[in-house]
Design a protein around this motif. Sequence first.
Motif, PDB file in Angstrom:
ATOM      1  N   THR A  30       9.219  23.653  27.774  1.00 39.91           N
ATOM      2  CA  THR A  30       8.938  24.985  28.310  1.00 39.91           C
ATOM      3  C   THR A  30       7.955  25.711  27.401  1.00 39.91           C
ATOM      4  O   THR A  30       7.835  25.402  26.213  1.00 39.91           O
ATOM      5  N   ARG A  31       7.253  26.652  28.020  1.00 37.18           N
ATOM      6  CA  ARG A  31       6.367  27.554  27.266  1.00 37.18           C
ATOM      7  C   ARG A  31       6.642  28.968  27.749  1.00 37.18           C
ATOM      8  O   ARG A  31       6.761  29.174  28.966  1.00 37.18           O
ATOM      9  N   GLU A  32       6.737  29.908  26.849  1.00 32.35           N
ATOM     10  CA  GLU A  32       6.823  31.306  27.269  1.00 32.35           C
ATOM     11  C   GLU A  32       5.387  31.721  27.568  1.00 32.35           C
ATOM     12  O   GLU A  32       4.554  31.813  26.662  1.00 32.35           O
ATOM     13  N   ALA A  33       5.087  31.935  28.848  1.00 34.86           N
ATOM     14  CA  ALA A  33       3.690  32.095  29.267  1.00 34.86           C
ATOM     15  C   ALA A  33       3.589  33.105  30.399  1.00 34.86           C
ATOM     16  O   ALA A  33       4.363  33.046  31.351  1.00 34.86           O
ATOM     17  N   HIS A  34       2.631  34.000  30.290  1.00 34.82           N
ATOM     18  CA  HIS A  34       2.413  35.000  31.343  1.00 34.82           C
ATOM     19  C   HIS A  34       1.074  34.759  32.026  1.00 34.82           C
ATOM     20  O   HIS A  34       0.167  34.152  31.457  1.00 34.82           O
TER      21      HIS A  34
ATOM     22  N   SER B 167       0.896  40.363  35.457  1.00 32.32           N
ATOM     23  CA  SER B 167       1.713  40.885  36.557  1.00 32.32           C
ATOM     24  C   SER B 167       3.168  40.420  36.443  1.00 32.32           C
ATOM     25  O   SER B 167       4.047  40.983  37.085  1.00 32.32           O
ATOM     26  N   ASP B 168       3.409  39.395  35.622  1.00 36.65           N
ATOM     27  CA  ASP B 168       4.785  38.915  35.419  1.00 36.65           C
ATOM     28  C   ASP B 168       5.340  39.334  34.054  1.00 36.65           C
ATOM     29  O   ASP B 168       6.303  38.746  33.565  1.00 36.65           O
TER      30      ASP B 168
ATOM     31  N   LYS C 192       7.346  29.759  31.668  1.00 34.98           N
ATOM     32  CA  LYS C 192       8.403  30.734  32.022  1.00 34.98           C
ATOM     33  C   LYS C 192       8.003  32.132  31.549  1.00 34.98           C
ATOM     34  O   LYS C 192       7.621  32.322  30.401  1.00 34.98           O
ATOM     35  N   PRO C 193       8.113  33.107  32.427  1.00 36.15           N
ATOM     36  CA  PRO C 193       7.749  34.477  32.038  1.00 36.15           C
ATOM     37  C   PRO C 193       8.879  35.214  31.328  1.00 36.15           C
ATOM     38  O   PRO C 193       8.660  36.286  30.770  1.00 36.15           O
TER      39      PRO C 193
ATOM     40  N   ALA D  17      12.704  32.713  37.331  1.00 38.57           N
ATOM     41  CA  ALA D  17      11.373  32.698  37.953  1.00 38.57           C
ATOM     42  C   ALA D  17      10.608  31.398  37.678  1.00 38.57           C
ATOM     43  O   ALA D  17       9.387  31.411  37.483  1.00 38.57           O
ATOM     44  N   THR D  18      11.337  30.291  37.639  1.00 35.74           N
ATOM     45  CA  THR D  18      10.702  28.970  37.472  1.00 35.74           C
ATOM     46  C   THR D  18      11.337  27.977  38.454  1.00 35.74           C
ATOM     47  O   THR D  18      12.442  28.209  38.944  1.00 35.74           O
TER      48      THR D  18
END
Length: 229
Positions: free
Chosen positions: A72-76, A81-82, A131-132, A139-140
């Motif tokens: 996983t990556r914490e990514a916007h 917008s997320d 994942k935001p 939200a994934t």
Amino acid sequence: MTPTKLDANPFPYEFDVAHTALVIIDMQRDFIEPGGFGESLGNDVALLAAIVPACQAVLQSWRGIGGLVVHTREAHRADLSDCPPAKRNRGNPSLRIGDEGPMGRILVADEPGNQIIPALAPTPGEIVIDKPGKGAFYATPLHDLLQRAGITHLVFMGVTTEVCVQTSMREANDRGYDCLLLEDCTESYFPAFKQSAVDMMCAQGAIVGWTAASSQFMSALVAPDAAQR
Ligand code: C5J
């Protein structure tokens, strides 16, 4: 098939490789390397970098027996917008999510700092989830992907223990997965928080899941039963 069993806290953990995924939480440059989001929050990233060799050893063993791997990556999104203000405005960082930093925009998908560190880089066929949120399921498509693959058990590594790892493990437990956390393959910028998170997850008869040393896990993988896929 006889399940594989290993010594764990608070009691032995049983799994079979065919129904288990290794989930590696957020081992991305933004948290592990100098110049990223973690350092912008005033943290010593060397603490997190120290677990990389142990994570590499587990990943190599798991790949060796053909186990499913999820990164996983914490990514916007680039337009953020997320990323709600309730997240972006937290703390007092020198750089906020979306700001331009030494490794590109902080926690924004496709930026250099958002990539998994080279030592643990995904290989073709491995699942990569952007994942935001802090949890890997929010939200994934992760739950759907795991269900389709017949996965019932998750083994967790990654950072940070009390934030994204703990949140993901709690989300997983609520969705019915039996979860194991590899203690020496997870870290926090705050060692006391790591210990508390590890303790609380396996308290009350594994209320969230089990914890074990990576050596226990890897020993179980080489046991004959683990080879029956
Ligand atoms: C944080 C994470 N610490 N991956 N993210 O914000 O734990």
